[in-house]
Structure formats: C-alpha cells, structure tokens
Design a protein around this motif. Structure first.
Motif, short mmCIF file in Angstrom:
data_model
loop_
_atom_site.label_atom_id
_atom_site.label_comp_id
_atom_site.label_asym_id
_atom_site.label_seq_id
_atom_site.Cartn_x
_atom_site.Cartn_y
_atom_site.Cartn_z
N MET A 14 -6.86 -2.52 5.00
CA MET A 14 -6.39 -3.51 4.70
C MET A 14 -7.36 -4.62 5.38
O MET A 14 -7.43 -4.78 6.35
N THR A 15 -7.84 -5.98 4.97
CA THR A 15 -8.78 -6.17 5.57
C THR A 15 -8.61 -8.17 4.68
O THR A 15 -7.68 -8.26 3.94
N PHE A 16 -8.20 -9.05 6.06
CA PHE A 16 -7.70 -10.29 5.80
C PHE A 16 -8.34 -11.30 6.98
O PHE A 16 -8.62 -10.52 8.18
N TRP A 17 -7.88 -12.02 7.16
CA TRP A 17 -8.34 -13.65 8.32
C TRP A 17 -7.20 -13.83 8.37
O TRP A 17 -6.24 -14.01 8.05
N GLY A 18 -7.24 -13.90 9.75
CA GLY A 18 -6.54 -14.02 10.83
C GLY A 18 -6.70 -15.04 11.99
O GLY A 18 -8.31 -15.32 12.50
N GLY A 19 -6.34 -15.99 13.10
CA GLY A 19 -7.30 -16.86 13.90
C GLY A 19 -7.32 -16.06 15.63
O GLY A 19 -7.03 -14.32 14.98
N ALA A 20 -7.75 -16.31 15.71
CA ALA A 20 -8.87 -15.67 17.26
C ALA A 20 -7.52 -15.10 18.38
O ALA A 20 -8.11 -14.29 19.22
N CYS A 21 -6.41 -16.36 18.27
CA CYS A 21 -5.21 -15.72 19.67
C CYS A 21 -3.89 -14.93 19.07
O CYS A 21 -3.21 -15.95 19.76
N SER A 22 -3.89 -14.43 17.80
CA SER A 22 -3.03 -13.93 18.12
C SER A 22 -2.82 -12.40 17.28
O SER A 22 -4.18 -11.76 17.56
N ASP A 23 -2.08 -11.60 17.41
CA ASP A 23 -2.20 -9.88 16.95
C ASP A 23 -1.64 -9.74 16.02
O ASP A 23 -0.53 -11.15 15.51
N TYR A 24 -1.49 -8.86 15.78
CA TYR A 24 -1.46 -8.70 13.97
C TYR A 24 -1.14 -7.36 13.35
O TYR A 24 -1.03 -5.96 13.99
N ALA A 25 -0.08 -7.09 12.97
CA ALA A 25 0.99 -5.85 12.45
C ALA A 25 0.96 -6.47 10.99
O ALA A 25 1.61 -7.23 10.15
N VAL A 26 0.65 -4.30 10.03
CA VAL A 26 0.73 -4.03 9.22
C VAL A 26 1.45 -3.34 8.31
O VAL A 26 1.39 -2.53 9.57
N THR A 27 2.58 -3.88 8.33
CA THR A 27 3.78 -2.55 7.25
C THR A 27 3.64 -2.39 5.47
O THR A 27 2.68 -3.70 4.93
N ALA A 28 4.10 -1.16 5.53
CA ALA A 28 3.89 -0.52 3.92
C ALA A 28 5.35 -0.44 3.20
O ALA A 28 5.99 0.54 4.41
N GLU A 29 6.29 -0.79 2.75
CA GLU A 29 7.66 -0.83 1.91
C GLU A 29 6.63 0.12 0.33
O GLU A 29 6.10 -0.64 -0.55
N GLU A 30 7.19 1.35 0.33
CA GLU A 30 5.80 2.06 -0.41
C GLU A 30 8.18 2.69 -1.04
O GLU A 30 9.07 2.45 -1.21
N SER A 31 7.41 2.41 -2.68
CA SER A 31 8.29 2.71 -3.99
C SER A 31 7.39 3.72 -5.33
O SER A 31 6.15 3.52 -4.92
N ALA A 32 8.08 3.45 -6.02
CA ALA A 32 7.29 5.27 -6.76
C ALA A 32 6.25 3.49 -7.92
O ALA A 32 5.07 5.18 -8.23
N GLY A 33 6.65 2.68 -8.20
CA GLY A 33 5.85 1.84 -8.83
C GLY A 33 4.49 1.53 -8.59
O GLY A 33 3.39 0.01 -8.63
N LYS A 34 4.93 0.87 -6.74
CA LYS A 34 3.90 -0.08 -6.21
C LYS A 34 4.22 0.05 -4.49
O LYS A 34 5.28 0.74 -3.86
N VAL A 35 3.17 -0.50 -3.31
CA VAL A 35 2.85 -0.52 -2.37
C VAL A 35 3.10 -1.83 -2.14
O VAL A 35 2.23 -2.57 -2.61
N VAL A 36 3.99 -2.44 -1.32
CA VAL A 36 3.92 -3.45 -0.65
C VAL A 36 3.72 -4.39 0.60
O VAL A 36 4.28 -3.14 1.35
N VAL A 37 2.89 -5.15 1.08
CA VAL A 37 1.99 -4.66 2.29
C VAL A 37 2.74 -6.03 2.74
O VAL A 37 2.66 -7.39 2.29
#
Length: 71
Positions: free
Chosen positions: A1-24
């Motif tokens: 996953m690619t996104f824009w963020g600030g230079a002074c923060s750290d970022y974590a990405v999580t995903a919640e899966e179901s049969a019909g979609k993936v929510v990030v």
C-alpha cells in the motif's frame, strides 16, 4: 500500500479481512510529540500480509470507506 505521510512520523498499516473485502487502516505515530516538524510529504509504501489471497476482493480505506485503487 502506498500513501502520503509526514516526515516526522512513523506509520503502521493493518488489514481486516472478510470474505467480501479487505479494510486497511493507517496508524500515524509522531516520533517526537509536541515538537515542531517540517511540513514535507513523503510517499510511503507499506506491505500488509493477508491470511488469504486478495483475489477479487476490493481493498477499502478504513477511515473513509472508499475503495483503494490497485496499482
């Protein structure tokens, strides 16, 4: 996953899966809370490992409920 963020923060990405979609969701953690930071946007790429292949399931932004475009 690619996104824009600030230079002074750290970022974590999580995903919640179901049969019909993936929510990030992206969690931003400032490195030095309360300290001034330059306003520079960085393109950030994070990898999320799914329990099952993505297949035809749409990927949805957890904050806006909008579809995330595939590359």
């Amino acid at each position: 996953m690619t996104f824009w963020g600030g230079a002074c923060s750290d970022y974590a990405v999580t995903a919640e899966e179901s049969a019909g979609k993936v929510v990030v969701r992206i969690k931003e953690t400032p490195r030095e809370p309360g300290r001034a930071c330059i306003m520079v946007a960085l393109e950030i790429t994070k990898t999320v490992t799914l329990q099952a292949p993505l297949g035809d399931r749409p990927v949805v932004d957890g904050a806006s409920s909008r579809p995330v475009p595939r590359p």
